[in-house]
Design an enzyme around this catalytic site. Structure first.
Site, short mmCIF file in Angstrom:
data_model
loop_
_atom_site.label_atom_id
_atom_site.label_comp_id
_atom_site.label_asym_id
_atom_site.label_seq_id
_atom_site.Cartn_x
_atom_site.Cartn_y
_atom_site.Cartn_z
N PRO A 13 0.89 -1.04 0.01
CA PRO A 13 0.05 -0.10 -0.03
C PRO A 13 0.97 1.29 0.01
CG PRO A 13 -0.75 -1.62 1.48
CD PRO A 13 0.43 -2.06 1.15
N ASP A 43 5.34 0.94 9.08
CA ASP A 43 6.57 0.96 8.92
C ASP A 43 7.37 0.96 10.28
OD1 ASP A 43 9.02 1.72 7.13
OD2 ASP A 43 9.17 2.83 8.66
N TYR A 48 13.55 2.12 16.77
CA TYR A 48 12.55 3.00 17.19
C TYR A 48 12.16 2.84 18.73
CZ TYR A 48 12.05 4.12 11.97
OH TYR A 48 12.23 4.49 10.77
N LYS A 77 13.54 -2.65 10.14
CA LYS A 77 14.97 -2.46 9.58
C LYS A 77 15.81 -2.89 10.75
CE LYS A 77 12.67 1.58 7.95
NZ LYS A 77 11.68 2.28 9.19
N HIS A 110 19.19 -0.63 7.90
CA HIS A 110 18.59 0.82 8.02
C HIS A 110 19.69 1.80 7.59
CE1 HIS A 110 16.10 2.92 11.21
NE2 HIS A 110 16.34 3.57 10.41
#
Ligand code: A2P
Length: 317
Positions: A13, A43, A48, A77, A110
């Protein structure tokens, strides 16, 4: 929803929810709001530091019947501290455990920057690996192995410039399928995007809204505000939409996936609706003309005086 399509026919998408900077305590709800609003692309990344909470949201969404696993496209990642061949699969398995998934749709290297195992953020020379220590081709071989083991359906990278991509293409058994890079009207990177697309790679735009919520330590005081730019506001009023929607539609018109981050229910929904906006050719040209080569994420946090890496090597001139 619009999609971009991998060579094997799998679809991604074009609008996804970004989760960089989404805090624990916020991201669970943000992912559920996004799935409820119709997002089918999330994502993520190990660095993170919120994948466990995103995983709780997936578990809730799948067990409640909100969505099925196979309906959602999930990216994550590989962090810089797992670039050695033998470190790639364990890092991916940790991400899968945190996200409570048994495969990813897409796994990306990453950054083309390597730290030693266990180092979260390298600050001394000893904490970095160089390209001599761990060549990018070694990391790529680990990614190929991850795909061979069906732990991820597609593999690619983030923050790779043309010369680094060319280097990978030289020895790759499995071609890179995605490059996720900073893209917006101040940094449209036409040469790099054209290179990727000419090689059959797909492209994803990160920081499409300028990532104004970055920590002050990685933010310049005088940086331009994309969402307040006059040209963006002018185009937004023409299409009767918001500046954020113009910025999202800008990537969509280039056939580039885009992952605006939000933890606000109204803005999450607003951002997805940008997929309905079709910017015309002259507006697209005006937006491309805003190019000032301005990078919000300039990578300088990897190039302290002790680092073996330099900004000149990281980015195309
Ligand atoms: P919030 O999470 O409170 O919505 P980027 O995707 O470029 O990293 O930008 C993320 C920043 O943009 C966050 O501060 C986010 O705040 C904000 N943001 C996300 N969507 C919108 C929107 N539709 N309008 C204005 N700001 C937005």
């Amino acid at each position: 929803m619009k999609y971009i399509t991998f060579k094997n026919g799998d679809q991604m998408p074009i609008v996804g929810l970004g989760t960089w900077k989404s805090k624990p305590g916020e991201v669970y709800q943000a992912v559920l709001w996004a799935l409820e609003a119709g997002y089918r692309h999330i994502d993520c990344a190990a660095i993170y530091d919120n994948e466990k909470e995103v995983g709780r949201a997936f578990e809730e969404a799948f067990s409640s019947g909100l969505v099925k696993r196979e309906e959602v496209f999930v990216t994550s990642k590989l962090w810089n501290n797992s670039h050695r061949f033998e470190d790639v699969i364990p890092a991916l398995k940790k991400t899968l455990e945190d996200l409570r998934l048994d495969y990813l749709n897409l796994y990306l290297v990453h950054w083309p920057i390597a730290f030693k195992q266990g180092v979260g953020f390298a600050r001394t020379r000893e904490e970095f690996y160089t390209y001599q220590d761990v060549p990018l081709a070694q990391t790529w071989a680990g990614m190929e192995e991850a795909k061979a083991q069906d732990l991820c359906k597609h593999i690619g990278m983030s923050n790779f410039n043309i010369s680094k991509l060319e280097e990978i293409f030289k020895t790759a058994k499995e071609e890179p399928e995605m490059n996720q890079i900073e893209l917006h009207p101040y940094l449209p990177q036409e040469k790099l995007v054209n290179f990727c697309q000419s090689k059959g790679m797909l492209v994803t735009a990160y920081s499409p809204l300028g990532s104004g919520d970055r920590a002050t330590s990685i933010k310049k005081d005088d940086e331009p505000n994309l969402l307040e730019a006059e040209k963006i506001k002018e185009i937004a009023s023409k299409y009767q939409c918001t500046p954020a929607q113009v910025l999202i539609a800008f990537s969509i018109a280039r056939n580039i996936a885009v992952i605006p981050k939000s933890v606000n229910q109204g803005r999450i929904s607003e951002n997805l609706k940008a997929a309905k906006i079709q910017l015309d050719g002259s507006d697209m040209q005006e937006l491309l003309n805003m190019d000032t080569h301005y990078r919000y994420i300039d990578g300088s946090f990897f190039t302290n005086p002790y680092s073996p890496y330099s900004l000149e090597d990281l980015w195309e001139k």
